[in-house]
Design a protein around this motif. Structure first.
Motif, PDB file in Angstrom:
ATOM      1  N   PRO A  75      -2.652  73.660  69.982  1.00 21.13           N
ATOM      2  CA  PRO A  75      -2.755  73.095  71.332  1.00 21.13           C
ATOM      3  C   PRO A  75      -1.342  72.719  71.791  1.00 21.13           C
ATOM      4  O   PRO A  75      -0.572  72.156  71.018  1.00 21.13           O
ATOM      5  CB  PRO A  75      -3.601  71.832  71.136  1.00 21.13           C
ATOM      6  CG  PRO A  75      -4.228  71.958  69.785  1.00 21.13           C
ATOM      7  CD  PRO A  75      -3.308  72.821  68.975  1.00 21.13           C
ATOM      8  N   ALA A 111      -3.760  66.451  60.280  1.00 23.40           N
ATOM      9  CA  ALA A 111      -3.340  67.413  59.256  1.00 23.40           C
ATOM     10  C   ALA A 111      -1.810  67.474  59.190  1.00 23.40           C
ATOM     11  O   ALA A 111      -1.223  67.427  58.110  1.00 23.40           O
ATOM     12  CB  ALA A 111      -3.918  68.788  59.555  1.00 23.40           C
ATOM     13  N   ALA A 112      -1.166  67.544  60.372  1.00 27.50           N
ATOM     14  CA  ALA A 112       0.299  67.626  60.413  1.00 27.50           C
ATOM     15  C   ALA A 112       0.927  66.420  59.729  1.00 27.50           C
ATOM     16  O   ALA A 112       1.965  66.526  59.084  1.00 27.50           O
ATOM     17  CB  ALA A 112       0.783  67.736  61.867  1.00 27.50           C
ATOM     18  N   MET A 150       0.472  69.427  71.087  1.00 21.20           N
ATOM     19  CA  MET A 150       1.013  69.044  69.779  1.00 21.20           C
ATOM     20  C   MET A 150       2.518  68.796  69.850  1.00 21.20           C
ATOM     21  O   MET A 150       3.063  68.038  69.055  1.00 21.20           O
ATOM     22  CB  MET A 150       0.750  70.144  68.741  1.00 21.20           C
ATOM     23  CG  MET A 150      -0.700  70.409  68.396  1.00 21.20           C
ATOM     24  SD  MET A 150      -1.595  68.981  67.793  1.00 21.20           S
ATOM     25  CE  MET A 150      -0.685  68.588  66.312  1.00 21.20           C
ATOM     26  N   TRP A 207      -3.853  79.232  66.706  1.00 19.39           N
ATOM     27  CA  TRP A 207      -3.127  78.697  67.861  1.00 19.39           C
ATOM     28  C   TRP A 207      -2.967  77.189  67.728  1.00 19.39           C
ATOM     29  O   TRP A 207      -3.786  76.506  67.126  1.00 19.39           O
ATOM     30  CB  TRP A 207      -3.838  79.041  69.167  1.00 19.39           C
ATOM     31  CG  TRP A 207      -5.339  78.919  69.161  1.00 19.39           C
ATOM     32  CD1 TRP A 207      -6.239  79.939  68.998  1.00 19.39           C
ATOM     33  CD2 TRP A 207      -6.124  77.722  69.316  1.00 19.39           C
ATOM     34  NE1 TRP A 207      -7.515  79.444  69.049  1.00 19.39           N
ATOM     35  CE2 TRP A 207      -7.482  78.099  69.253  1.00 19.39           C
ATOM     36  CE3 TRP A 207      -5.806  76.387  69.537  1.00 19.39           C
ATOM     37  CZ2 TRP A 207      -8.534  77.183  69.376  1.00 19.39           C
ATOM     38  CZ3 TRP A 207      -6.853  75.466  69.659  1.00 19.39           C
ATOM     39  CH2 TRP A 207      -8.197  75.875  69.580  1.00 19.39           C
ATOM     40  N   PRO A 209       4.683  70.360  58.877  1.00 21.98           N
ATOM     41  CA  PRO A 209       3.464  69.940  59.596  1.00 21.98           C
ATOM     42  C   PRO A 209       2.610  71.142  60.018  1.00 21.98           C
ATOM     43  O   PRO A 209       1.381  71.103  59.941  1.00 21.98           O
ATOM     44  CB  PRO A 209       4.007  69.197  60.822  1.00 21.98           C
ATOM     45  CG  PRO A 209       5.389  68.778  60.441  1.00 21.98           C
ATOM     46  CD  PRO A 209       5.901  69.829  59.499  1.00 21.98           C
ATOM     47  N   HIS A 260       3.963  65.509  68.073  1.00 19.73           N
ATOM     48  CA  HIS A 260       4.618  65.743  66.789  1.00 19.73           C
ATOM     49  C   HIS A 260       5.947  66.469  66.936  1.00 19.73           C
ATOM     50  O   HIS A 260       6.130  67.244  67.865  1.00 19.73           O
ATOM     51  CB  HIS A 260       3.697  66.547  65.857  1.00 19.73           C
ATOM     52  CG  HIS A 260       2.557  65.742  65.340  1.00 19.73           C
ATOM     53  ND1 HIS A 260       1.466  65.441  66.117  1.00 19.73           N
ATOM     54  CD2 HIS A 260       2.360  65.131  64.155  1.00 19.73           C
ATOM     55  CE1 HIS A 260       0.631  64.694  65.415  1.00 19.73           C
ATOM     56  NE2 HIS A 260       1.146  64.487  64.224  1.00 19.73           N
ATOM     57  N   SER A 315      -6.991  67.020  54.745  1.00 21.24           N
ATOM     58  CA  SER A 315      -6.859  68.179  53.868  1.00 21.24           C
ATOM     59  C   SER A 315      -7.747  69.328  54.327  1.00 21.24           C
ATOM     60  O   SER A 315      -7.597  70.447  53.872  1.00 21.24           O
ATOM     61  CB  SER A 315      -7.234  67.790  52.445  1.00 21.24           C
ATOM     62  OG  SER A 315      -8.560  67.277  52.440  1.00 21.24           O
ATOM     63  N   GLY A 316      -8.672  69.031  55.249  1.00 24.68           N
ATOM     64  CA  GLY A 316      -9.540  70.087  55.743  1.00 24.68           C
ATOM     65  C   GLY A 316      -9.970  69.778  57.166  1.00 24.68           C
ATOM     66  O   GLY A 316     -10.120  68.618  57.536  1.00 24.68           O
ATOM     67  N   LEU A 317     -10.128  70.838  57.970  1.00 28.06           N
ATOM     68  CA  LEU A 317     -10.561  70.674  59.354  1.00 28.06           C
ATOM     69  C   LEU A 317     -11.666  71.670  59.635  1.00 28.06           C
ATOM     70  O   LEU A 317     -11.586  72.818  59.197  1.00 28.06           O
ATOM     71  CB  LEU A 317      -9.404  70.962  60.324  1.00 28.06           C
ATOM     72  CG  LEU A 317      -8.167  70.059  60.276  1.00 28.06           C
ATOM     73  CD1 LEU A 317      -7.083  70.624  61.196  1.00 28.06           C
ATOM     74  CD2 LEU A 317      -8.526  68.645  60.715  1.00 28.06           C
ATOM     75  N   ARG A 355       0.780  72.454  57.049  1.00 27.03           N
ATOM     76  CA  ARG A 355      -0.349  71.581  56.705  1.00 27.03           C
ATOM     77  C   ARG A 355      -1.551  71.841  57.605  1.00 27.03           C
ATOM     78  O   ARG A 355      -2.698  71.838  57.152  1.00 27.03           O
ATOM     79  CB  ARG A 355       0.069  70.118  56.852  1.00 27.03           C
ATOM     80  CG  ARG A 355       0.949  69.608  55.726  1.00 27.03           C
ATOM     81  CD  ARG A 355       1.438  68.242  56.127  1.00 27.03           C
ATOM     82  NE  ARG A 355       2.127  67.560  55.046  1.00 27.03           N
ATOM     83  CZ  ARG A 355       2.918  66.511  55.248  1.00 27.03           C
ATOM     84  NH1 ARG A 355       3.101  66.045  56.480  1.00 27.03           N
ATOM     85  NH2 ARG A 355       3.508  65.927  54.232  1.00 27.03           N
ATOM     86  N   ILE A 356      -1.287  72.068  58.886  1.00 27.74           N
ATOM     87  CA  ILE A 356      -2.386  72.348  59.828  1.00 27.74           C
ATOM     88  C   ILE A 356      -3.090  73.638  59.404  1.00 27.74           C
ATOM     89  O   ILE A 356      -4.321  73.698  59.308  1.00 27.74           O
ATOM     90  CB  ILE A 356      -1.860  72.462  61.282  1.00 27.74           C
ATOM     91  CG1 ILE A 356      -1.334  71.108  61.766  1.00 27.74           C
ATOM     92  CG2 ILE A 356      -2.964  72.981  62.212  1.00 27.74           C
ATOM     93  CD1 ILE A 356      -0.550  71.174  63.070  1.00 27.74           C
ATOM     94  N   ALA A 364      -5.087  73.140  56.261  1.00 29.84           N
ATOM     95  CA  ALA A 364      -6.317  72.365  56.496  1.00 29.84           C
ATOM     96  C   ALA A 364      -7.377  73.219  57.186  1.00 29.84           C
ATOM     97  O   ALA A 364      -8.576  73.058  56.953  1.00 29.84           O
ATOM     98  CB  ALA A 364      -6.004  71.122  57.324  1.00 29.84           C
ATOM     99  N   LEU A 365      -6.917  74.158  58.025  1.00 28.45           N
ATOM    100  CA  LEU A 365      -7.860  75.043  58.720  1.00 28.45           C
ATOM    101  C   LEU A 365      -8.314  76.194  57.825  1.00 28.45           C
ATOM    102  O   LEU A 365      -9.256  76.922  58.170  1.00 28.45           O
ATOM    103  CB  LEU A 365      -7.208  75.628  59.980  1.00 28.45           C
ATOM    104  CG  LEU A 365      -7.010  74.681  61.164  1.00 28.45           C
ATOM    105  CD1 LEU A 365      -6.070  75.314  62.186  1.00 28.45           C
ATOM    106  CD2 LEU A 365      -8.353  74.354  61.818  1.00 28.45           C
TER     107      LEU A 365
END
Lengths: 405, 342
Positions: B48, A292-293, B51, B46, B24, B55, A298-300, B27-28, B31-32
């Motif tokens: 991990p 994702a980063a 990361m 949170w 980034p 990154h 686009s989805g998790l 984006r995480i 996406a969640l």
């Protein structure tokens, strides 16, 4: 150098090579040699013994592969016509990977069946199923010609031994990570010798949305059970384990089918009493968050034991191992669209719900750019004498042609 | 209302702050499907902790980065990189000082370092241990290093230090296993009196496990054999620099400073574990503004012992050790990097 099969005192490459080069008293091995067939079928019976098969299901698969009927089938595939003679290549040097305990046994067994003399460097870390293989081999009352020509050895990192075996062999078979293979390739082969490599590969699954729609509830569940075996048996780290699932068909249908697939997979995990190791659960997050980063996901979604990653676009498919139970998902309208995404590194496509015609059209569309084999869900890890695109018995032998006119 | 709930507005604002400044991270969260509002600290997303090894995560522009901290990569995947701007660098020292004053008092004390001066002199090989020693040195004065250049305990230096400063409170700092191996064993052997010392130590018990020394035994024997009774273990990580969870005076657990909080999570469901049930430690701190490290899932196992029932107010917990590494079968190089294969 330790002699693991047949067991013997500490030795070195020079001695092993001298013993291997001498011809057995009752004549050199030939392709399809009865002495080898007898040995392999007795080995198969050991692997299929209830205790062994229960402890290591992968050894049972190996046992099935080496049954007399299967061996006969493989040998018929290298039957030659008049004026063509098939011979062993000579001495084969095998370097299997450390972590997949048993896959090397397939290529070694086929090489033996081809009549080659073989020396296999077994990883010093071999344990579990790999050790069970060695134990089974050593329990067999072996014909002297087999004991002389089929050798499994163990040694710690030793460039001298690897160099000597490489220089002496007619065929080198390397398995493992790309780095491991690059390191081994520093050791030159004889000019006539050839090499077969089985490097890191990536594999995917494809599900036909119309096929999924048409399937009964039982068929879907059975498919997901097969998918579970393909993916979870080796922590999704076998080269043939699917890392991504491509849904092929009408995009609007994909989310519903995917939800059902995910729920079924959860049920199968419970049914199999699959326990997620906490460190693996963290690894799933690190892998998914990382994608994702990087803008690739686009989805998790995270269920116990299953991480679901929606790819930002189908070409972003992961080819590296992420974590056990981590699947990237993407939707494509047609299978030939997937042909544009696959690469030489891609090995197995496990499929559900496609017709032979659809699969043939896909393979033609790839033009050989990627994917060596397509199998149904549940068969990803079933070894075949054609592996990574090589017909192994052909690779392990050579031909002499005779024409009198 | 507990201190933890009091942190919610600030931590939620920090989440938004990083979401706006660190792509980034945004984006995480996108996406969640992480919402913009939270009703409990437990709902905060949170990261991990690993990361920061995989990154580059920072919420300040390149030209405002004042300091980049790197950790030693002990768990694979390289080293963490933590980006601090000037404000963040100053804030972490200030907050660490405030936390330590609770046990050290307002004045800087003479300080015994259970380490070698080489650990901070050799700037080129600046290690996490060196960073710890240097960071802590600020809070003491008249530093004496217990180990000589060969990493051997210098008993003469220790005697001199005690002769000058042993009659009034003094500060001792070091990594747990070194404190045990060098200070405890030397002090016992030479019958030295450490009863005015205040020991601050960290680093975990793994290296002492084979000597059957746990926290309780450590405290008991220091007290019995050297008179040292004021002992504070602490838990902290470079990814939340400036935030330390300090052990209470009686050794009844680690406590959160008032700008930090901790949650123990079930690794299967990620739900909050009740008191007494071990799980994965999640740490929260309002300090990280220059990088999105305010809510982190560690790779440590821990257990919550109680809330408002110990030496100090708030939650008290213990660290039980590292999450065991996942063993993976497979044929790729990945596993060589993870220490399992070819």
């Amino acid at each position: 150098m330790r002699q693991l099969f047949p067991t013997g005192p500490e030795t070195d490459a020079r001695h092993i090579l001298a013993e291997l080069t001498a011809d057995p008293d009752d004549g050199p091995l030939v392709c399809g040699d009865e002495r080898v067939i007898d040995f392999l079928t007795r080995f198969a019976r050991k692997l299929l013994a209830p205790g062994t098969a229960r402890a290591y299901p992968e050894l049972a698969s190996l046992g099935f592969f080496l049954r007399k009927g299967e061996i006969g089938k493989a040998l018929r595939s290298v039957h030659t016509t008049d004026g063509v003679f098939r011979f062993p290549r000579g001495l084969a040097f095998h370097v299997p990977p450390a972590n997949v305990d048993t896959i090397f046994v397939y290529s070694w067994a086929l090489s033996a069946l081809a009549g080659n003399r073989n020396v296999v460097r077994v990883s010093p870390r071999t344990a579990g199923a790999g050790q069970a293989v060695l134990d089974a081999l050593n329990e067999i009352d072996v014909h002297p010609a087999i004991a002389q020509t089929q050798r499994m050895v163990g040694y710690q990192r030793d460039d001298e031994a690897t160099a000597a075996l490489s220089a002496a062999c007619d065929l080198r078979v390397l398995w493992g990570g790309d780095r491991a293979i690059a390191a081994l390739r520093r050791h030159p082969l004889a000019p006539h010798a050839r090499e077969l490599t089985f490097p890191d590969r990536a594999s995917f699954a494809a599900i036909s949305l119309p096929g999924w729609r048409k399937a009964s509830q039982t068929e879907r569940r059975e498919a997901v059970r097969g998918f579970y075996n393909d993916a979870y048996w080796f922590d999704q780290a076998a080269c043939a384990s699917p890392r991504a699932v491509f849904w092929i068909g009408e995009p609007a249908e994909a989310p519903g089918a995917q939800r059902e697939f995910r729920a079924l997979l959860r049920e199968v995990l419970d049914e199999q009493r699959y326990v997620t190791d906490p460190a693996m659960a963290v690894q799933q997050r690190v892998a998914g968050y990382g994608m994702a980063a990087d803008g690739l996901a686009s989805g998790l979604g995270f269920d116990a034991g299953v991480a679901t990653i929606q790819l930002a676009e189908p070409g972003a498919v992961p080819r590296e191992w992420l974590a056990a139970g981590t699947f990237a998902h993407a939707t494509l309208r047609t299978l030939p669209e997937l042909a544009k995404i696959v690469r030489r590194k891609d090995q197995t496509l496990t499929q559900f719900g496609f017709t032979d015609d659809e699969l043939a059209r896909f393979v033609r569309a790839t033009g050989g750019s990627g994917v060596d084999r397509i199998v149904s869900f549940g068969s990803a890890l079933t070894f075949s004498p054609v592996w990574d695109g090589y017909d192994l018995l052909h690779e392990f032998t050579r031909l002499v042609t005779v024409r009198s006119t | 209302m507990s201190a933890a709930d009091g942190l919610l507005p600030e931590l939620a604002a920090l989440t938004e702050h990083h979401r706006e400044r660190c792509q980034p991270y945004a984006r995480i969260l996108d996406a969640l499907g992480v919402p913009r509002e939270f009703s409990d600290v437990e709902e905060l997303p949170w990261l991990p902790v690993r990361m920061f090894k995989t990154h580059e995560l920072r919420s300040v522009p390149d030209d405002e980065v004042f300091k980049v901290l790197t950790s030693s990569g002990t768990t694979g995947g390289g080293a963490s990189r933590i980006y601090l701007d000037k404000d963040a660098a100053a804030a972490q020292t200030r907050h660490l000082g405030a936390t330590l004053r609770a046990v050290l008092g307002p004045k800087r004390l003479p300080m015994l370092m259970v380490d070698t001066v080489g650990i901070i002199k050799n700037r080129r090989e600046f290690s996490a241990r060196g960073a710890g020693v240097l960071g802590m040195a600020t809070f003491g004065r008249d530093h004496t290093y217990l180990l000589d250049e060969h990493d051997e305990p210098d008993v003469g230096a220790l005697r001199n230090f005690l002769a000058r400063h042993g009659g009034a409170p003094f500060l001792i700092f070091g990594f747990t296993f070194m404190v045990w191996q060098y200070l405890y064993e030397v002090a016992r052997e030479h019958s030295l009196d450490l009863s005015n010392g205040i020991l601050i130590h960290s680093g975990g018990w793994k290296k002492l496990a084979d000597r059957a020394v746990d926290n309780e035994e450590f405290r008991r024997r220091f007290r019995a054999d050297t008179g040292l009774a004021r002992v504070h273990n602490y838990y902290g990580m470079i990814e939340q620099i400036g935030t330390v969870f300090l052990e209470g005076p009686s050794g009844d657990g680690l406590y959160c400073p008032d700008f930090a909080d901790v949650v123990i999570r079930d690794p299967e469901t990620w739900a909050r574990q009740p008191i007494g049930v071990p799980g994965v430690i999640q740490v929260m701190s309002t300090l990280p503004r220059s990088y999105p490290g305010h809510v982190l899932l560690t790779e440590d196992l821990g257990v919550l012992h109680g809330v408002d029932d110990g030496d100090w107010p708030g939650k008290r917990f213990s660290v039980l050790g590292r999450l065991p590494r996942a063993e993976v079968r497979g044929c790729s190089d990945t596993f060589a990097a993870r220490g399992a294969a070819a």
